[in-house]
Design a protein around this motif. Structure first.
Motif, mmCIF file in Angstrom:
data_model
loop_
_atom_site.group_PDB
_atom_site.id
_atom_site.type_symbol
_atom_site.label_atom_id
_atom_site.label_comp_id
_atom_site.label_asym_id
_atom_site.label_seq_id
_atom_site.Cartn_x
_atom_site.Cartn_y
_atom_site.Cartn_z
ATOM 1 N N GLU A 110 -9.571 9.702 1.404
ATOM 2 C CA GLU A 110 -8.433 9.028 0.078
ATOM 3 C C GLU A 110 -6.870 9.544 0.350
ATOM 4 N N GLN A 111 -6.804 10.992 0.197
ATOM 5 C CA GLN A 111 -5.463 10.913 1.223
ATOM 6 C C GLN A 111 -5.079 10.447 1.392
ATOM 7 N N HIS A 112 -5.523 10.098 2.521
ATOM 8 C CA HIS A 112 -4.090 9.231 3.655
ATOM 9 C C HIS A 112 -5.467 7.709 3.623
ATOM 10 N N LEU A 113 -4.970 7.165 2.842
ATOM 11 C CA LEU A 113 -6.128 5.769 2.559
ATOM 12 C C LEU A 113 -4.773 5.514 2.269
ATOM 13 N N MET A 114 -3.366 5.008 2.676
ATOM 14 C CA MET A 114 -2.672 4.168 2.031
ATOM 15 C C MET A 114 -2.884 2.764 2.232
ATOM 16 N N CYS A 115 -1.417 1.756 1.670
ATOM 17 C CA CYS A 115 -1.582 0.680 1.396
ATOM 18 C C CYS A 115 -1.257 0.178 2.828
ATOM 19 N N GLU A 116 -1.389 0.126 3.593
ATOM 20 C CA GLU A 116 -0.904 -1.430 4.600
ATOM 21 C C GLU A 116 0.329 -2.306 4.524
ATOM 22 N N GLU A 117 1.077 -2.218 3.457
ATOM 23 C CA GLU A 117 1.349 -3.030 3.130
ATOM 24 C C GLU A 117 3.190 -2.912 2.693
ATOM 25 N N HIS A 118 2.643 -1.262 1.741
ATOM 26 C CA HIS A 118 3.610 0.043 1.608
ATOM 27 C C HIS A 118 3.665 0.954 1.946
ATOM 28 N N GLU A 119 3.220 1.697 2.609
ATOM 29 C CA GLU A 119 3.352 2.469 3.754
ATOM 30 C C GLU A 119 3.044 3.806 3.081
ATOM 31 N N ASP A 120 4.197 3.814 2.276
ATOM 32 C CA ASP A 120 4.601 4.860 1.597
ATOM 33 C C ASP A 120 3.947 5.506 0.106
ATOM 34 N N GLU A 121 2.745 3.881 -0.228
ATOM 35 C CA GLU A 121 1.912 3.802 -1.420
ATOM 36 C C GLU A 121 0.197 4.336 -1.433
ATOM 37 N N ARG A 122 0.229 5.181 -2.465
ATOM 38 C CA ARG A 122 -1.300 5.596 -1.828
ATOM 39 C C ARG A 122 -2.150 4.866 -2.781
ATOM 40 N N ILE A 123 -2.930 4.535 -1.800
ATOM 41 C CA ILE A 123 -4.144 3.110 -2.478
ATOM 42 C C ILE A 123 -4.808 3.388 -3.869
ATOM 43 N N ASN A 124 -4.351 3.386 -5.896
ATOM 44 C CA ASN A 124 -5.325 3.685 -6.222
ATOM 45 C C ASN A 124 -5.315 3.081 -8.366
ATOM 46 N N ILE A 125 -5.521 1.459 -7.645
ATOM 47 C CA ILE A 125 -5.693 0.488 -8.363
ATOM 48 C C ILE A 125 -6.558 -0.348 -7.459
ATOM 49 N N TYR A 126 -7.405 -0.538 -8.315
ATOM 50 C CA TYR A 126 -8.514 -1.635 -7.921
ATOM 51 C C TYR A 126 -8.569 -3.445 -9.001
ATOM 52 N N CYS A 127 -8.111 -4.751 -7.477
ATOM 53 C CA CYS A 127 -8.321 -5.719 -8.028
ATOM 54 C C CYS A 127 -8.908 -6.335 -8.431
ATOM 55 N N LEU A 128 -9.623 -6.783 -9.507
ATOM 56 C CA LEU A 128 -11.165 -6.987 -10.508
ATOM 57 C C LEU A 128 -11.184 -8.655 -9.618
ATOM 58 N N ARG A 129 -10.105 -8.936 -9.994
ATOM 59 C CA ARG A 129 -10.274 -10.485 -8.857
ATOM 60 C C ARG A 129 -10.548 -10.435 -7.825
ATOM 61 N N CYS A 130 -9.799 -10.207 -6.610
ATOM 62 C CA CYS A 130 -9.849 -10.233 -5.616
ATOM 63 C C CYS A 130 -10.746 -8.731 -4.682
ATOM 64 N N GLU A 131 -11.218 -8.148 -5.676
ATOM 65 C CA GLU A 131 -12.747 -7.233 -5.548
ATOM 66 C C GLU A 131 -11.674 -6.304 -4.635
ATOM 67 N N ALA A 132 -10.510 -5.671 -4.296
ATOM 68 C CA ALA A 132 -10.128 -4.799 -2.890
ATOM 69 C C ALA A 132 -9.179 -3.782 -3.107
ATOM 70 N N PRO A 133 -8.912 -2.434 -3.140
ATOM 71 C CA PRO A 133 -8.362 -1.876 -3.818
ATOM 72 C C PRO A 133 -7.205 -2.120 -2.610
#
Length: 323
Positions: A110-133
């Motif tokens: 999880e520490q290495h799971l980073m946002c592809e669009e914002h490289e410095d941002e960690r994935i920390n929320i979940y989109c309920l509509r798109c069903e994607a972190p």
């Protein structure tokens, strides 16, 4: 190397039901595999839907379920899941592991799971509509700014719980299917055994019919043989009588011819009276031997039988229906 060792150890401490690290108390199954007691109880309840707890503190007891790791059947006593032995060794290992590792399960990934669009941002929320972190910047400025989101740990825990419940239901469903298969295999074995037994009974019944037919055939053949022998003996007796008469008559004819050739009258008259008497006696014996077999005496047709109705009845033999 130490990280790899810890990761390998961590994999050995994962419950196959909830896919989380074992939680106390850990129970050891007869097949030597381990489960969280709560997970074991969930699998048990899913496999035994008719067992309902009578109160909030009561737990089902007895019954059975299959190990999710090896499918070995686990038979419970009256204490149910609470009668399974705790694996204190695994619990101690988990305590040591947690003391040695400050990160939660799968935290390294999880520490290495980073946002592809914002490289410095960690994935920390979940989109309920798109069903994607996703990350917070995607929610504020990016593709998910108009979507409803939820904290990643909350969605993670909820979906893990749903997946755990799904696994328990699948395991229970597999157990029920396996029970049905076992029952059907037993039905097949019973059908084969019953079929063999009925074939044997049917063979014995037909063998009995064949024995009756053979016995009756023997009796009727003996009746024909007795009358055949009696008639042949009578006719052969008559043949002997006629043969004796023929022999005597032939000798008389020969003596008469010799007498006819006698030139001297005196000598002829000496023997002729005896020859004339013999001829008259022979002619009388002909009358006494005139009882020849009546016409049709040789006929044996009265021994014929009609088995058409019996043959038709045999052809219509069927199994009994009803009780």
């Amino acid at each position: 190397a130490e990280a790899r060792s810890m990761e390998s150890l961590e994999k050995q401490l994962i419950c196959p039901i909830c896919l989380e690290m074992f939680t106390k108390p850990v129970v050891i199954l007869p097949c030597q595999h381990n489960l969280c007691r709560k997970c074991a109880n969930d699998v048990f309840q899913a496999s035994n839907p008719l067992w309902q707890s009578r109160g909030s503190s009561a737990v089902p007891s007895g019954g059975r379920f299959r190990c999710p790791s090896c499918r070995h059947e686990v038979v419970l006593d009256r204490h149910g899941v609470y009668g399974l032995q705790r694996n204190l060794l695994v619990e101690n290992i988990i305590d040591i592991y947690k003391q040695e590792s400050a990160r939660p399960l799968h935290a390294k990934a999880e520490q290495h799971l980073m946002c592809e669009e914002h490289e410095d941002e960690r994935i920390n929320i979940y989109c309920l509509r798109c069903e994607a972190p996703t990350c917070s910047l995607c929610k504020v400025f990016g593709a998910h700014k108009d979507c409803e989101v939820a904290p990643l740990p909350a969605v993670y825990q909820r979906q893990k719980s749903e997946l755990s419940d799904g696994i328990a239901m699948l395991v229970a469903g597999n157990d029920r299917i396996q029970a049905i298969i076992t029952q059907m295999e037993e039905i097949c074995r019973t059908i084969e055994e019953n079929g063999r037994r009925q074939k044997q009974h049917l063979g014995l019944r037909f063998d009995s019919l064949c024995s009756i037919l053979e016995e009756r055939k023997k009796e009727l053949l003996q009746s024909i043989a007795r009358e055949q022998e009696a008639k042949v003996q009578r006719v052969r007796g008559l043949i002997r009588q006629y043969g004796d008469h023929l022999e005597a008559s032939s000798k008389l004819v020969e003596s008469a011819i010799q007498a006819m050739e006698e030139p001297q009258m005196a000598l002829y008259l000496q023997v002729s009276p005896g020859l004339l008497l013999s001829c008259r006696i022979t002619d009388m014996s002909k009358v006494s031997m005139s009882s020849r077999p009546e016409p049709g005496y040789e006929n044996m047709d009265h021994f014929s039988i009609n088995v058409d109705c019996v043959a038709e009845m045999l052809r219509t033999i069927e199994f009994q229906t009803g009780a």
